[in-house]
Design a protein around this motif. Sequence first.
Motif, mmCIF file in Angstrom:
data_model
loop_
_atom_site.group_PDB
_atom_site.id
_atom_site.type_symbol
_atom_site.label_atom_id
_atom_site.label_comp_id
_atom_site.label_asym_id
_atom_site.label_seq_id
_atom_site.Cartn_x
_atom_site.Cartn_y
_atom_site.Cartn_z
ATOM 1 N N ASN A 37 -12.397 -22.416 92.605
ATOM 2 C CA ASN A 37 -13.613 -21.931 93.747
ATOM 3 C C ASN A 37 -13.006 -23.057 95.768
ATOM 4 O OD1 ASN A 37 -14.661 -19.973 93.010
ATOM 5 N ND2 ASN A 37 -15.909 -21.338 91.369
ATOM 6 N N LEU A 38 -11.872 -23.104 95.532
ATOM 7 C CA LEU A 38 -10.938 -23.475 97.440
ATOM 8 C C LEU A 38 -12.020 -23.052 98.524
ATOM 9 C CD1 LEU A 38 -8.323 -25.409 96.211
ATOM 10 C CD2 LEU A 38 -10.610 -26.768 95.487
ATOM 11 N N GLY A 39 -12.653 -23.612 99.085
ATOM 12 C CA GLY A 39 -13.126 -22.415 99.987
ATOM 13 C C GLY A 39 -12.632 -21.749 101.223
ATOM 14 N N SER A 40 -11.593 -22.442 101.211
ATOM 15 C CA SER A 40 -10.641 -22.011 102.574
ATOM 16 C C SER A 40 -9.043 -22.121 102.266
ATOM 17 C CB SER A 40 -10.496 -22.580 103.141
ATOM 18 O OG SER A 40 -10.138 -23.296 103.275
ATOM 19 N N GLY A 41 -8.284 -21.518 102.901
ATOM 20 C CA GLY A 41 -6.736 -21.775 102.917
ATOM 21 C C GLY A 41 -6.241 -22.810 103.449
ATOM 22 N N ASN A 42 -7.019 -23.287 104.184
ATOM 23 C CA ASN A 42 -7.005 -24.919 104.763
ATOM 24 C C ASN A 42 -7.514 -26.188 103.891
ATOM 25 O OD1 ASN A 42 -6.190 -24.788 107.042
ATOM 26 N ND2 ASN A 42 -7.553 -24.696 107.904
ATOM 27 N N VAL A 43 -7.573 -25.478 102.482
ATOM 28 C CA VAL A 43 -7.985 -26.388 101.685
ATOM 29 C C VAL A 43 -7.202 -26.245 100.567
ATOM 30 C CG1 VAL A 43 -10.196 -27.185 99.835
ATOM 31 C CG2 VAL A 43 -11.368 -26.285 102.397
ATOM 32 N N SER A 44 -7.153 -24.957 99.886
ATOM 33 C CA SER A 44 -6.015 -25.039 99.445
ATOM 34 C C SER A 44 -4.725 -25.549 99.674
ATOM 35 C CB SER A 44 -5.230 -23.922 98.928
ATOM 36 O OG SER A 44 -5.714 -22.822 100.021
ATOM 37 N N PHE A 45 -4.382 -25.455 100.720
ATOM 38 C CA PHE A 45 -3.306 -25.934 101.701
ATOM 39 C C PHE A 45 -3.880 -27.905 100.983
ATOM 40 C CE2 PHE A 45 -0.735 -28.515 105.480
ATOM 41 C CZ PHE A 45 -0.094 -28.746 104.451
ATOM 42 N N ASN A 46 -3.961 -28.385 101.793
ATOM 43 C CA ASN A 46 -4.277 -29.694 101.618
ATOM 44 C C ASN A 46 -4.631 -30.213 100.607
ATOM 45 O OD1 ASN A 46 -4.265 -30.613 104.596
ATOM 46 N ND2 ASN A 46 -6.504 -30.292 104.451
ATOM 47 N N ALA A 47 -5.049 -29.593 98.797
ATOM 48 C CA ALA A 47 -4.585 -29.621 98.097
ATOM 49 C C ALA A 47 -2.927 -29.776 97.540
ATOM 50 C CB ALA A 47 -5.525 -28.736 97.456
ATOM 51 N N LEU A 48 -2.774 -29.175 97.830
ATOM 52 C CA LEU A 48 -0.567 -29.372 97.579
ATOM 53 C C LEU A 48 -0.254 -30.630 98.560
ATOM 54 C CD1 LEU A 48 -1.649 -26.475 96.491
ATOM 55 C CD2 LEU A 48 0.646 -25.944 97.033
ATOM 56 N N LYS A 49 -0.563 -30.629 99.796
ATOM 57 C CA LYS A 49 -0.693 -31.722 100.644
ATOM 58 C C LYS A 49 -0.424 -32.977 100.127
ATOM 59 C CE LYS A 49 0.052 -33.238 105.472
ATOM 60 N NZ LYS A 49 -0.820 -32.839 106.680
ATOM 61 N N ASN A 50 -2.039 -32.764 99.678
ATOM 62 C CA ASN A 50 -2.269 -34.583 99.405
ATOM 63 C C ASN A 50 -1.750 -34.545 97.469
ATOM 64 O OD1 ASN A 50 -2.883 -34.811 101.551
ATOM 65 N ND2 ASN A 50 -5.550 -33.880 101.111
ATOM 66 N N LYS A 51 -1.061 -34.080 96.671
ATOM 67 C CA LYS A 51 -0.676 -33.552 95.654
ATOM 68 C C LYS A 51 -2.065 -33.963 94.633
ATOM 69 C CE LYS A 51 3.263 -36.748 97.127
ATOM 70 N NZ LYS A 51 3.733 -38.326 97.120
ATOM 71 N N GLN A 52 -2.709 -33.126 95.008
ATOM 72 C CA GLN A 52 -3.719 -32.777 94.241
ATOM 73 C C GLN A 52 -3.957 -31.991 93.113
ATOM 74 O OE1 GLN A 52 -7.041 -33.781 97.133
ATOM 75 N NE2 GLN A 52 -7.230 -35.305 96.114
ATOM 76 N N ALA A 53 -2.457 -30.613 94.036
ATOM 77 C CA ALA A 53 -2.199 -29.664 93.343
ATOM 78 C C ALA A 53 -1.097 -29.770 93.110
ATOM 79 C CB ALA A 53 -3.427 -28.285 93.238
ATOM 80 N N ASP A 54 -0.893 -28.090 92.501
ATOM 81 C CA ASP A 54 0.823 -28.213 92.700
ATOM 82 C C ASP A 54 1.231 -26.805 93.115
ATOM 83 O OD1 ASP A 54 1.503 -30.631 90.481
ATOM 84 O OD2 ASP A 54 0.245 -29.950 89.851
ATOM 85 N N ILE A 55 0.763 -25.521 92.801
ATOM 86 C CA ILE A 55 0.854 -24.464 92.503
ATOM 87 C C ILE A 55 -0.293 -23.757 93.587
ATOM 88 C CG2 ILE A 55 1.424 -22.014 92.198
ATOM 89 C CD1 ILE A 55 2.668 -23.275 89.729
ATOM 90 N N SER A 56 0.639 -22.993 94.980
ATOM 91 C CA SER A 56 -1.252 -22.314 95.407
ATOM 92 C C SER A 56 -0.885 -20.684 95.010
ATOM 93 C CB SER A 56 -1.252 -22.401 97.056
ATOM 94 O OG SER A 56 -2.515 -21.513 97.613
#
Length: 310
Positions: free
Chosen positions: A71-90
């Motif tokens: 339930n991440l709200g946007s492509g920017n949010v999911s991208f930043n999750a990867l960028k900030n090492k809080q997720a591994d795969i989009s």
Amino acid sequence: MRKHLRQWLAALLVVVVLLPLGGCALPGLSGSGNNTVRIASQNTTEQQIMAYVIAGMIDHYTNLKPTIINNLGSGNVSFNALKNKQADISSIRFNGTDLTTILNEKFERDPAKVKATVTREFQQRYQMTYFKSYGFADTYAWMVKPAFAKKHHLKTVSDLKKLAPTMKVGIDQIWQNRQGDGYPAFQKMYGYSFGTVLPMQTGLLYDALSADKMDAILGYSTDGRVASYHLKMLKDDKNFFPPYDGSAVATDAILKQHPELRGVLNRLVGKVSLKTMQQLNYQVDDQLEEPQTVANNFLKEHHYFEGRND
């Protein structure tokens, strides 16, 4: 009472979604351990389905433990999750969107150029691997009811020109003034304007067309409601809308730590067509099945796409 309960639940959902992205990760995510793979998913049906597809593939082919940040709200949010090492795969990224919103590159319609630029720049700037497309693109598409198409002999977007001055069409709220592939550029390329253009929430577009309150709508190609309402998509014969091919994206760090993930994700390349994605979305949005159930059934039906692991 129900109103206050809904407001409280909505506020709780926002907190839950934002916690892992604001420095305070959800339990089990930031300190996830060496065997956990975190999959970021936006709040759309297809994002959630493909997140569970990836999780199912990882669970089937490896000893790793997939978990979904949902339930991440946007492509920017999911991208930043990867960028900030809080997720591994989009679970899904769309290259046409990433070209302009993440990379801030010039608008481009040529699919080969979009693919090459996004793949290269995600690697060089962010150390992320942009996999080849699943096989579908979620793009804008003009739609009409089949009876209307048959009556007026409509197959392409150009065919609307003879009717356009008297037509009432529905569009989503951001498209009317969107740069590059919005209404102003559309009028210039196709050479006509519609009589009445009504911006509205995306979810209302399909209902309005089905109820004959609109002659045509600008919807989304993978939306399950295309099948639900038996709508006809008109061919974008001038290739006005840029490519929005859907792909998985993974951090190079997770691929280095677990090289087997590359083969797992490659098994899905070219395996999900536009029609297939429509049908999967339909099962969730219209038949009210859970995304995880739909994803698991899809994988079992196709035997987890055996035979490819490169």
